[in-house]
Design a protein around this motif. Structure first.
Motif, PDB file in Angstrom:
ATOM      1  N   LYS A 225      56.356  75.194  40.002  1.00 45.52           N
ATOM      2  CA  LYS A 225      54.991  74.892  40.450  1.00 45.52           C
ATOM      3  C   LYS A 225      54.164  74.221  39.362  1.00 45.52           C
ATOM      4  CE  LYS A 225      54.300  78.355  43.972  1.00 45.52           C
ATOM      5  NZ  LYS A 225      53.840  79.731  43.887  1.00 45.52           N
ATOM      6  N   ASP A 226      54.072  74.887  38.175  1.00 45.87           N
ATOM      7  CA  ASP A 226      53.262  74.277  37.102  1.00 45.87           C
ATOM      8  C   ASP A 226      54.083  74.244  35.834  1.00 45.87           C
ATOM      9  OD1 ASP A 226      51.886  77.015  38.178  1.00 45.87           O
ATOM     10  OD2 ASP A 226      50.771  75.245  38.814  1.00 45.87           O
ATOM     11  N   LYS A 227      54.504  73.039  35.407  1.00 48.84           N
ATOM     12  CA  LYS A 227      55.390  72.965  34.257  1.00 48.84           C
ATOM     13  C   LYS A 227      54.678  73.358  32.972  1.00 48.84           C
ATOM     14  CE  LYS A 227      59.005  71.574  33.949  1.00 48.84           C
ATOM     15  NZ  LYS A 227      60.394  71.508  34.202  1.00 48.84           N
ATOM     16  N   LEU A 228      53.479  72.802  32.782  1.00 47.80           N
ATOM     17  CA  LEU A 228      52.799  73.002  31.507  1.00 47.80           C
ATOM     18  C   LEU A 228      52.078  74.332  31.477  1.00 47.80           C
ATOM     19  CD1 LEU A 228      50.889  69.716  30.662  1.00 47.80           C
ATOM     20  CD2 LEU A 228      52.806  70.690  29.438  1.00 47.80           C
ATOM     21  N   PHE A 229      52.416  75.150  30.496  1.00 49.17           N
ATOM     22  CA  PHE A 229      51.552  76.312  30.317  1.00 49.17           C
ATOM     23  C   PHE A 229      51.597  76.768  28.868  1.00 49.17           C
ATOM     24  CE2 PHE A 229      53.639  80.500  29.776  1.00 49.17           C
ATOM     25  CZ  PHE A 229      54.965  80.118  29.774  1.00 49.17           C
ATOM     26  N   GLU A 230      50.584  77.539  28.519  1.00 48.29           N
ATOM     27  CA  GLU A 230      50.481  78.041  27.153  1.00 48.29           C
ATOM     28  C   GLU A 230      50.318  79.541  27.243  1.00 48.29           C
ATOM     29  OE1 GLU A 230      47.598  75.700  24.938  1.00 48.29           O
ATOM     30  OE2 GLU A 230      47.259  77.445  23.658  1.00 48.29           O
ATOM     31  N   LEU A 231      50.989  80.246  26.374  1.00 49.25           N
ATOM     32  CA  LEU A 231      50.874  81.698  26.363  1.00 49.25           C
ATOM     33  C   LEU A 231      49.738  82.113  25.447  1.00 49.25           C
ATOM     34  CD1 LEU A 231      52.049  84.583  26.886  1.00 49.25           C
ATOM     35  CD2 LEU A 231      53.398  84.236  24.831  1.00 49.25           C
ATOM     36  N   GLU A 232      48.853  82.971  25.950  1.00 54.34           N
ATOM     37  CA  GLU A 232      47.779  83.489  25.112  1.00 54.34           C
ATOM     38  C   GLU A 232      47.983  84.986  24.985  1.00 54.34           C
ATOM     39  OE1 GLU A 232      44.019  81.699  26.524  1.00 54.34           O
ATOM     40  OE2 GLU A 232      43.089  83.250  25.292  1.00 54.34           O
ATOM     41  N   LEU A 233      47.975  85.490  23.758  1.00 61.13           N
ATOM     42  CA  LEU A 233      48.229  86.911  23.518  1.00 61.13           C
ATOM     43  C   LEU A 233      47.137  87.508  22.652  1.00 61.13           C
ATOM     44  CD1 LEU A 233      51.975  87.442  22.517  1.00 61.13           C
ATOM     45  CD2 LEU A 233      50.757  88.587  24.325  1.00 61.13           C
TER      46      LEU A 233
ATOM     47  N   LEU B 281      46.934  92.241  25.678  1.00 57.48           N
ATOM     48  CA  LEU B 281      46.594  91.397  26.824  1.00 57.48           C
ATOM     49  C   LEU B 281      47.363  90.093  26.706  1.00 57.48           C
ATOM     50  CD1 LEU B 281      42.715  91.774  26.830  1.00 57.48           C
ATOM     51  CD2 LEU B 281      44.297  92.890  28.368  1.00 57.48           C
ATOM     52  N   ALA B 282      47.853  89.585  27.831  1.00 54.66           N
ATOM     53  CA  ALA B 282      48.575  88.314  27.793  1.00 54.66           C
ATOM     54  C   ALA B 282      48.194  87.492  29.003  1.00 54.66           C
ATOM     55  CB  ALA B 282      50.084  88.549  27.779  1.00 54.66           C
ATOM     56  N   VAL B 283      48.068  86.174  28.800  1.00 58.89           N
ATOM     57  CA  VAL B 283      47.664  85.298  29.903  1.00 58.89           C
ATOM     58  C   VAL B 283      48.564  84.077  29.955  1.00 58.89           C
ATOM     59  CG1 VAL B 283      45.873  83.714  30.667  1.00 58.89           C
ATOM     60  CG2 VAL B 283      45.271  86.004  29.959  1.00 58.89           C
ATOM     61  N   GLU B 284      48.954  83.693  31.176  1.00 53.32           N
ATOM     62  CA  GLU B 284      49.713  82.468  31.385  1.00 53.32           C
ATOM     63  C   GLU B 284      48.670  81.394  31.632  1.00 53.32           C
ATOM     64  OE1 GLU B 284      51.153  82.419  35.287  1.00 53.32           O
ATOM     65  OE2 GLU B 284      52.403  80.646  35.102  1.00 53.32           O
ATOM     66  N   LYS B 285      48.369  80.623  30.575  1.00 55.47           N
ATOM     67  CA  LYS B 285      47.320  79.611  30.700  1.00 55.47           C
ATOM     68  C   LYS B 285      47.931  78.312  31.188  1.00 55.47           C
ATOM     69  CE  LYS B 285      45.004  77.688  27.270  1.00 55.47           C
ATOM     70  NZ  LYS B 285      44.450  77.790  25.916  1.00 55.47           N
ATOM     71  N   ILE B 286      47.726  78.033  32.490  1.00 52.38           N
ATOM     72  CA  ILE B 286      48.327  76.823  33.057  1.00 52.38           C
ATOM     73  C   ILE B 286      47.503  75.628  32.658  1.00 52.38           C
ATOM     74  CG2 ILE B 286      48.870  75.672  35.214  1.00 52.38           C
ATOM     75  CD1 ILE B 286      49.363  78.406  36.396  1.00 52.38           C
ATOM     76  N   LYS B 287      48.186  74.617  32.066  1.00 49.71           N
ATOM     77  CA  LYS B 287      47.472  73.438  31.602  1.00 49.71           C
ATOM     78  C   LYS B 287      47.682  72.308  32.600  1.00 49.71           C
ATOM     79  CE  LYS B 287      48.802  72.826  27.251  1.00 49.71           C
ATOM     80  NZ  LYS B 287      48.797  72.896  25.787  1.00 49.71           N
ATOM     81  N   HIS B 288      46.609  71.657  32.951  1.00 46.06           N
ATOM     82  CA  HIS B 288      46.745  70.599  33.938  1.00 46.06           C
ATOM     83  C   HIS B 288      46.979  69.243  33.306  1.00 46.06           C
ATOM     84  CE1 HIS B 288      42.437  70.966  33.020  1.00 46.06           C
ATOM     85  NE2 HIS B 288      42.443  69.654  33.061  1.00 46.06           N
ATOM     86  N   SER B 289      46.975  69.189  31.974  1.00 44.86           N
ATOM     87  CA  SER B 289      47.199  67.886  31.334  1.00 44.86           C
ATOM     88  C   SER B 289      47.714  68.069  29.915  1.00 44.86           C
ATOM     89  CB  SER B 289      45.886  67.098  31.313  1.00 44.86           C
ATOM     90  OG  SER B 289      45.898  66.154  30.272  1.00 44.86           O
ATOM     91  N   ARG B 290      48.554  67.146  29.487  1.00 43.98           N
ATOM     92  CA  ARG B 290      49.045  67.204  28.119  1.00 43.98           C
ATOM     93  C   ARG B 290      47.964  66.854  27.113  1.00 43.98           C
ATOM     94  NH1 ARG B 290      54.515  67.737  28.429  1.00 43.98           N
ATOM     95  NH2 ARG B 290      55.236  66.915  30.405  1.00 43.98           N
TER      96      ARG B 290
END
Lengths: 254, 247
Positions: free
Chosen positions: A205-213, A48-57
């Protein structure tokens, strides 16, 4: 024939004149607005993989996970409203636990998917509640091997070999269809999943994101866990390199 | 005549009749069944009853073995659900529960017509309660009755149900009805093979398609085999071949 929702879209217990339940369709739109989530079923397990979009640093890395475990052998990734996901995962945990209490064995994926599907569908019947705004991707290993299901806001659920939900679902699905899921190993699937998330991610669209695997496979003892840090790093490296290669290819063509 | 003013205001609440005495929400529920895009057919022969439905797997990534619209309710009763899939599963689960409760309380298996009546009565309740909507599915139920033989029933969102010699539900049900009415005037299928053939031929004709085994789901109940049985892909293939060779 009007197919605008006006007037017929206020509650989930109303059909429109052309036989649609608009509240359920709107719930699907809520899912389409969230970060991408994908699932890949290969011979040795499920990834499973998710593109976790972060709204803040300011957000702590590796916190606020979007992939959860329900019953040690079941993984749930979701696209849509996180609060609804938490509700649904809590219910899934209760169902899995309940099954184990009665039958003294781990719940098979089909049963869990059915219970989740029925639960989600129940929220599309009454005007007092609203439908769940989530598409949940369920990964499980049971006696029939690795299983992958996706439950949509309507309560519809189907088994998949590869599935995607969220903003980048079209792009992700195109990539998944190119893969030869029968032949991939779990390790390869992990890298491919990372690559697909990075590819489906829209930087504009959304620069910040974290990959969750996460995965369920022999290497994880058939338990659902987030992949170990070294595997994660390797996957991210592979994904970033693939993106760079794509950019180079485009430059060459020019 | 302005149909807009007749519709406005009455459509939304299921408990309210329109001035012409119609329940619009129930009619819209029927539209939902046609929108699903699939058609199912049921045919009752002398010693058997068969249901056939289309199997459409829209996405290459879907595991086709998990896609089904045919469900077993008791060892001798099964059904095909046409319409909104989640509502279909809800109804199947309820039907299983009702059948199990009947067996528990009364000590013998529920008869197909009693189960159909019970499901229809439940559907009717949804047409009278304001806080719920009717389910957007039609259930075609088949079973073996010890006293009466093969049985075929259909329930719908309005709470209506009836026994049939042949019936259909879904997008092309009207065309299927016309076809079946013509066919049944001349012959009643005598054996299982003929019943299967008539059901498949109906679908073929109204959908103007030649089916392959993976495009269909077939389930049978017959005198020799009164248990509800879903045909495997191989068995479906054999039936299709037999039908093709006959022509």
């Amino acid at each position: 024939m009007t197919s605008i929702g006006t007037g017929y879209d206020l509650s989930v217990s109303t059909y429109s004149p052309d036989g649609r339940v608009f509240q359920v369709e709107y719930a699907q739109k809520a899912v389409d607005n969230s970060g991408t989530a994908i699932g890949l079923r290969v011979k040795g397990g499920v990834v499973l993989a998710v593109e976790k979009i972060k709204h803040s640093r300011l957000l702590v890395p590796n916190s606020n996970k979007r992939i959860m475990t329900a019953g040690k052998h079941i993984g749930v990734a979701s696209a849509g409203w996180m609060s609804d996901t938490r509700h649904l995962v809590k219910r899934t945990r209760d169902e899995a636990h309940n099954y184990h209490d009665i039958y003294k064995t781990n719940a098979p994926a089909k049963i869990i998917a059915e219970r989740m599907g029925m639960y989600v569908q129940a929220y599309t019947l009454y005007s007092a509640v609203r439908p769940f705004g989530v598409s949940t991707i369920l990964a499980c290993i049971d006696e029939d091997g690795p299983q992958l299901y996706m439950i949509e806001p309507s309560g519809q659920y189907v088994g998949y070999r590869g599935c995607a939900a969220g903003k980048g679902k079209q792009a992700a699905k195109t990539e998944i269809e190119k893969l030869n899921l029968e032949e991939l190993t779990v390790r390869e699937a992990v890298k491919e999943a990372a690559r697909i998330i990075y590819a489906a991610h829209d930087d504009a669209k959304d620069k910040l994101f974290e990959l969750e695997l996460s995965w369920i496979c022999e290497e994880s003892n058939n338990l659902h866990t987030h992949v170990p840090q070294d595997v994660l790093d390797e996957a991210i490296e592979h994904a970033e390199k693939a993106l760079d290669d794509d950019d180079e290819m485009e430059d060459d063509e020019e | 005549m302005s149909s807009r003013s007749a519709n406005a205001g009455y459509d939304r609440h299921i408990t309210i009749f329109s001035p012409e005495g119609r329940l619009f929400q129930v009619e819209y529920a029927f539209k939902a069944i046609s929108n699903a895009g699939l058609t199912s057919v049921g045919v009752r022969g002398k010693d058997s009853v068969v249901i056939v439905t289309q199997k459409k797997v829209p996405d290459k990534l879907i595991d086709a073995s998990t896609v089904t619209h045919i469900f077993r309710i008791t060892p001798h009763i099964g059904c095909v659900m046409t319409g909104l899939d989640p509502d279909g599963r809800n109804q199947v689960m309820r039907a299983r529960q009702e059948a199990a409760e009947f067996k528990y309380k009364n000590g013998y298996e529920i008869a197909p017509d009693m189960l159909a009546k019970r499901m229809a009565n439940i559907n009717q309740v949804y047409t009278q309660k304001a806080f719920m909507r009717p389910l957007g599915v039609s259930m075609i139920l088949i079973g073996w009755d010890d006293e009466r033989g093969p049985q075929l029933y259909k329930t719908d969102p309005a709470g209506y149900f009836a026994g049939y010699r042949a019936t259909a539900a879904g997008a092309k049900h009207q065309e299927a009805f016309n076809y079946l009415e013509k066919k049944l005037k001349s012959d009643e299928p005598a054996n299982v093979e003929d019943t299967v053939e008539m059901a498949v031929a109906t679908l073929s004709s109204v959908l103007a398609a030649n089916f392959k085994a993976q495009d269909l789901e077939i389930a049978v109940v017959s005198k020799d085999n009164p248990k509800f049985r879903v045909l495997s892909a191989e068995e479906i293939d054999n039936e299709l071949t037999r039908i093709a060779e006959k022509d």
